[in-house]
Design an enzyme around this catalytic site. Structure first.
Site, PDB file in Angstrom:
ATOM      1  N   GLU A  26     -12.875   2.720 -16.228  1.00 44.93           N
ATOM      2  CA  GLU A  26     -13.917   2.136 -15.575  1.00 44.93           C
ATOM      3  C   GLU A  26     -13.812   3.076 -14.087  1.00 44.93           C
ATOM      4  O   GLU A  26     -12.478   2.923 -13.861  1.00 44.93           O
ATOM      5  CB  GLU A  26     -13.826   0.351 -14.691  1.00 44.93           C
ATOM      6  CG  GLU A  26     -14.281  -0.432 -16.193  1.00 44.93           C
ATOM      7  CD  GLU A  26     -14.731  -1.505 -15.424  1.00 44.93           C
ATOM      8  OE1 GLU A  26     -15.183  -2.852 -16.711  1.00 44.93           O
ATOM      9  OE2 GLU A  26     -14.935  -1.885 -14.722  1.00 44.93           O
ATOM     10  N   CYS A  75     -12.636   4.891  -6.724  1.00 49.43           N
ATOM     11  CA  CYS A  75     -12.288   4.670  -7.331  1.00 49.43           C
ATOM     12  C   CYS A  75     -11.478   5.266  -8.250  1.00 49.43           C
ATOM     13  O   CYS A  75     -12.323   4.635  -9.208  1.00 49.43           O
ATOM     14  CB  CYS A  75     -11.660   3.186  -7.216  1.00 49.43           C
ATOM     15  SG  CYS A  75     -10.299   2.868  -7.928  1.00 49.43           S
ATOM     16  N   CYS A 108      -2.217  -0.327 -18.654  1.00 54.98           N
ATOM     17  CA  CYS A 108      -0.605  -0.102 -17.632  1.00 54.98           C
ATOM     18  C   CYS A 108       0.329  -0.429 -18.129  1.00 54.98           C
ATOM     19  O   CYS A 108       0.265  -1.473 -19.238  1.00 54.98           O
ATOM     20  CB  CYS A 108      -0.823  -0.939 -16.234  1.00 54.98           C
ATOM     21  SG  CYS A 108       0.798   0.666 -15.195  1.00 54.98           S
ATOM     22  N   CYS A 150       2.241  -6.005 -13.683  1.00 50.42           N
ATOM     23  CA  CYS A 150       2.574  -7.081 -12.298  1.00 50.42           C
ATOM     24  C   CYS A 150       1.622  -7.758 -12.569  1.00 50.42           C
ATOM     25  O   CYS A 150       0.546  -8.216 -13.965  1.00 50.42           O
ATOM     26  CB  CYS A 150       1.908  -5.714 -11.657  1.00 50.42           C
ATOM     27  SG  CYS A 150       2.196  -4.721 -11.429  1.00 50.42           S
ATOM     28  N   CYS A 171      -2.404  -8.655 -11.995  1.00 52.38           N
ATOM     29  CA  CYS A 171      -3.369  -7.497 -12.379  1.00 52.38           C
ATOM     30  C   CYS A 171      -4.090  -7.563 -13.828  1.00 52.38           C
ATOM     31  O   CYS A 171      -2.648  -7.802 -15.093  1.00 52.38           O
ATOM     32  CB  CYS A 171      -2.229  -6.214 -12.054  1.00 52.38           C
ATOM     33  SG  CYS A 171      -3.735  -4.425 -12.662  1.00 52.38           S
ATOM     34  N   CYS A 216     -12.220  -5.032  -6.708  1.00 52.41           N
ATOM     35  CA  CYS A 216     -10.892  -4.094  -6.790  1.00 52.41           C
ATOM     36  C   CYS A 216      -9.966  -5.101  -7.999  1.00 52.41           C
ATOM     37  O   CYS A 216     -10.646  -6.168  -7.666  1.00 52.41           O
ATOM     38  CB  CYS A 216     -10.106  -4.224  -5.428  1.00 52.41           C
ATOM     39  SG  CYS A 216      -8.740  -3.653  -5.891  1.00 52.41           S
TER      40      CYS A 216
HETATM   41  N1  SAH Z   1      -0.976   0.722 -10.455  1.00 55.52           N
HETATM   42  C1  SAH Z   1      -1.140   1.830  -8.908  1.00 55.52           C
HETATM   43  C2  SAH Z   1      -2.443   2.040  -8.974  1.00 55.52           C
HETATM   44  C3  SAH Z   1      -3.763   1.368  -9.558  1.00 55.52           C
HETATM   45  S1  SAH Z   1      -4.061  -0.982  -8.986  1.00 55.52           S
HETATM   46  C4  SAH Z   1      -0.713   0.893  -8.472  1.00 55.52           C
HETATM   47  O1  SAH Z   1       0.112  -0.608  -8.610  1.00 55.52           O
HETATM   48  O2  SAH Z   1      -0.973   0.923  -7.405  1.00 55.52           O
HETATM   49  C5  SAH Z   1      -4.651  -0.545  -7.021  1.00 55.52           C
HETATM   50  C6  SAH Z   1      -3.921  -1.672  -6.385  1.00 55.52           C
HETATM   51  O3  SAH Z   1      -5.017  -2.475  -6.681  1.00 55.52           O
HETATM   52  C7  SAH Z   1      -2.851  -2.320  -6.635  1.00 55.52           C
HETATM   53  O4  SAH Z   1      -2.192  -2.194  -4.902  1.00 55.52           O
HETATM   54  C8  SAH Z   1      -2.792  -3.442  -7.595  1.00 55.52           C
HETATM   55  O5  SAH Z   1      -1.816  -4.313  -6.575  1.00 55.52           O
HETATM   56  C9  SAH Z   1      -4.370  -3.600  -6.732  1.00 55.52           C
HETATM   57  N2  SAH Z   1      -4.002  -5.231  -7.255  1.00 55.52           N
HETATM   58  C10 SAH Z   1      -4.257  -5.417  -8.655  1.00 55.52           C
HETATM   59  N3  SAH Z   1      -4.970  -6.730  -9.450  1.00 55.52           N
HETATM   60  C11 SAH Z   1      -5.323  -7.065  -8.878  1.00 55.52           C
HETATM   61  C12 SAH Z   1      -5.954  -8.140  -8.251  1.00 55.52           C
HETATM   62  N4  SAH Z   1      -6.263  -8.548  -9.214  1.00 55.52           N
HETATM   63  N5  SAH Z   1      -6.761  -8.532  -7.292  1.00 55.52           N
HETATM   64  C13 SAH Z   1      -6.184  -7.527  -5.521  1.00 55.52           C
HETATM   65  N6  SAH Z   1      -5.591  -6.618  -5.452  1.00 55.52           N
HETATM   66  C14 SAH Z   1      -5.455  -6.354  -7.078  1.00 55.52           C
HETATM   67 FE1  SF4 Z   2       0.056  -1.446 -13.101  1.00 54.92          FE
HETATM   68 FE2  SF4 Z   2      -2.022  -3.923 -12.054  1.00 54.92          FE
HETATM   69 FE3  SF4 Z   2       0.725  -2.964 -11.368  1.00 54.92          FE
HETATM   70 FE4  SF4 Z   2      -0.668  -0.958 -10.413  1.00 54.92          FE
HETATM   71  S1  SF4 Z   2      -0.682  -3.253  -9.694  1.00 54.92           S
HETATM   72  S2  SF4 Z   2       0.757  -1.061 -11.513  1.00 54.92           S
HETATM   73  S3  SF4 Z   2      -2.481  -0.782 -12.400  1.00 54.92           S
HETATM   74  S4  SF4 Z   2       0.342  -3.711 -13.263  1.00 54.92           S
END
Ligand code: SAH
Ligand code: SF4
Length: 378
Positions: free
Chosen positions: A96, A109, A116, A120, A123, A345
């Site tokens: 997406e 974006c 990934c 995390c 996420c 996001c």
């Molecule tokens: N992997 C990279 C970039 C993609 S994630 C990273 O982690 O920075 C982009 C941003 O969205 C990151 O700061 C991530 O922590 C945040 N993010 C992911 N899942 C989220 C959620 N459910 N609610 C709010 N922010 C989220």
């Molecule tokens: Fe991967 Fe999501 Fe962690 Fe970014 S926030 S490193 S996309 S698992």
């Protein structure tokens, strides 16, 4: 002789790679500049369009090369100007992509991987597991799709995408070479010509890769911190167990020193109710951020099914922000946009056909229980 192997997709060659490509063909290097402009400024999809190139060379190019962009599966335009796409990549996986307008800015974006591997805890992409890296063509293809959604390419017209952030699916530093080549195209004057201040790579903190990035790029940097101490960050961002906060902050400072300007790091901090949003966390965060020239972007958690987390109240978000501001840390709160197209996001789940077992299990759970467990307070 066997039939020719797959054609080279010129959409994914960086300016230097395109020069080498023409070198190897025995052609002059300035052809690279011409072709770069055709593809990235004029949006050409075939060699026939390249009228300042001889017919003979165009035919030769068509034999060995192509300009192939990922296919749009779904396109949704929101009332607030947000645009969202699901895009099919080679091999059938989908990602997406979101375009978010804000005043004069239009920020795209982009995704760097399908899924990934870094897992995390908050996420939705992480929950899908890792499928594969995107090629440079697949990353740049996202930008082309977004630009074209405003009509045929027009290099003399207004910029249709003013900023690019690598904040979609995937960890860009885990797909290093393809992401760096894509950023080179984004910032090249013969291609998209975006300034280095307007292309931002967001990382969860792959420290050795960040040090490599410093050697080859001057793209702007965002770092996903999400916790003010190692104990909590180990839980939320597991890569912290390998590269703890102090090491990450030191690597960010090294990166800034390598830039010969006054840019700062954008620190991202997803606020999760009862987990990392307490005044005590804010006070600890102030101490951490004193060690790094930065601005702070607070992202209220975007809930998704079975995440087990919830978004803090507006009061909690404001209280957190106030503590940061009163400590003179420049702080903004990211507002959710495009809710009516499900583009906020953290919701970049998509119809990803992830082949890992773990993700299939996860997707199955989501389908069976779309609502339950969504806003469980902690
Ligand atoms: N992997 C990279 C970039 C993609 S994630 C990273 O982690 O920075 C982009 C941003 O969205 C990151 O700061 C991530 O922590 C945040 N993010 C992911 N899942 C989220 C959620 N459910 N609610 C709010 N922010 C989220
Ligand atoms: Fe991967 Fe999501 Fe962690 Fe970014 S926030 S490193 S996309 S698992």
């Amino acid at each position: 002789m066997t039939e020719s192997a797959a054609k080279v997709n010129l959409l994914g060659l960086s300016p230097k790679q395109l020069e080498s490509f023409f070198d190897e063909m025995g052609e002059k290097r300035f052809r690279a500049t011409q072709v770069l402009k055709w593809i990235h400024q004029l949006g050409a999809s075939s060699f026939d369009e390249m009228t300042n190139i001889s017919k003979a060379l165009r035919a030769k190019l068509a034999e060995v090369a192509e300009i192939r962009e990922p296919e749009i599966v779904m396109e949704k335009f929101s009332k607030d100007g947000t645009r969202k796409w699901v895009i099919r990549m080679d091999g059938g996986s989908a990602i997406e992509m979101v375009l978010i307008p804000d005043g004069d800015r239009k920020t795209l974006c982009v995704s760097s991987q399908v899924g990934c591997s870094l897992d995390c805890s908050f996420c939705s992409t992480g929950k899908q597991g890792f499928n594969r890296d995107l090629s440079t063509a697949e990353i740049i293809g996202q930008l082309r799709v977004a630009i074209r959604s405003f009509g045929p390419f027009d290099p003399s017209g207004e910029r249709r995408v003013t900023n690019v952030v690598f904040m979609g699916m995937g960890e860009p530093l885990m797909n290093f070479d393809n992401v760096v080549a894509a950023t080179e195209l984004m910032m090249d004057d013969n291609a998209y010509g975006l300034s280095k201040r307007r292309v931002t790579l967001s990382t969860s903190g792959v420290v050795p890769a960040l040090d490599r990035l410093r050697e080859v790029s001057d793209v702007s940097l965002a770092v996903s911190l999400h916790a003010p101490n190692d104990e909590l960050r180990n839980e939320l961002v597991p890569i912290n167990r390998r590269y703890p906060i102090d090491e990450l902050i030191a690597a960010c400072n090294r990166y800034l020193q390598g830039l010969n300007d006054k840019r700062v790091v954008t620190v991202e901090y997803t606020l999760i109710a009862g987990v990392n949003d307490q005044p005590e966390h804010a006070r600890q965060l102030v101490k951490v951020l004193r060690k790094l020239p930065c601005k702070l972007n607070l992202i209220p958690f975007n809930p998704f099914p079975n995440s087990g987390y919830s978004r803090p109240s507006e009061e909690a978000i404001q209280a957190f922000k106030q503590i940061m501001l009163s400590s003179h840390i420049l702080t903004t709160v990211r507002r959710t946009r495009g809710d009516d197209v499900d583009a906020a996001c953290g919701q970049l789940v998509g119809q990803v056909m992830d082949r890992t077992r773990r993700s299939q299990k996860y997707i199955a759970v989501v389908q069976e229980e779309p609502v339950q467990g969504k806003s469980q307070s902690i």
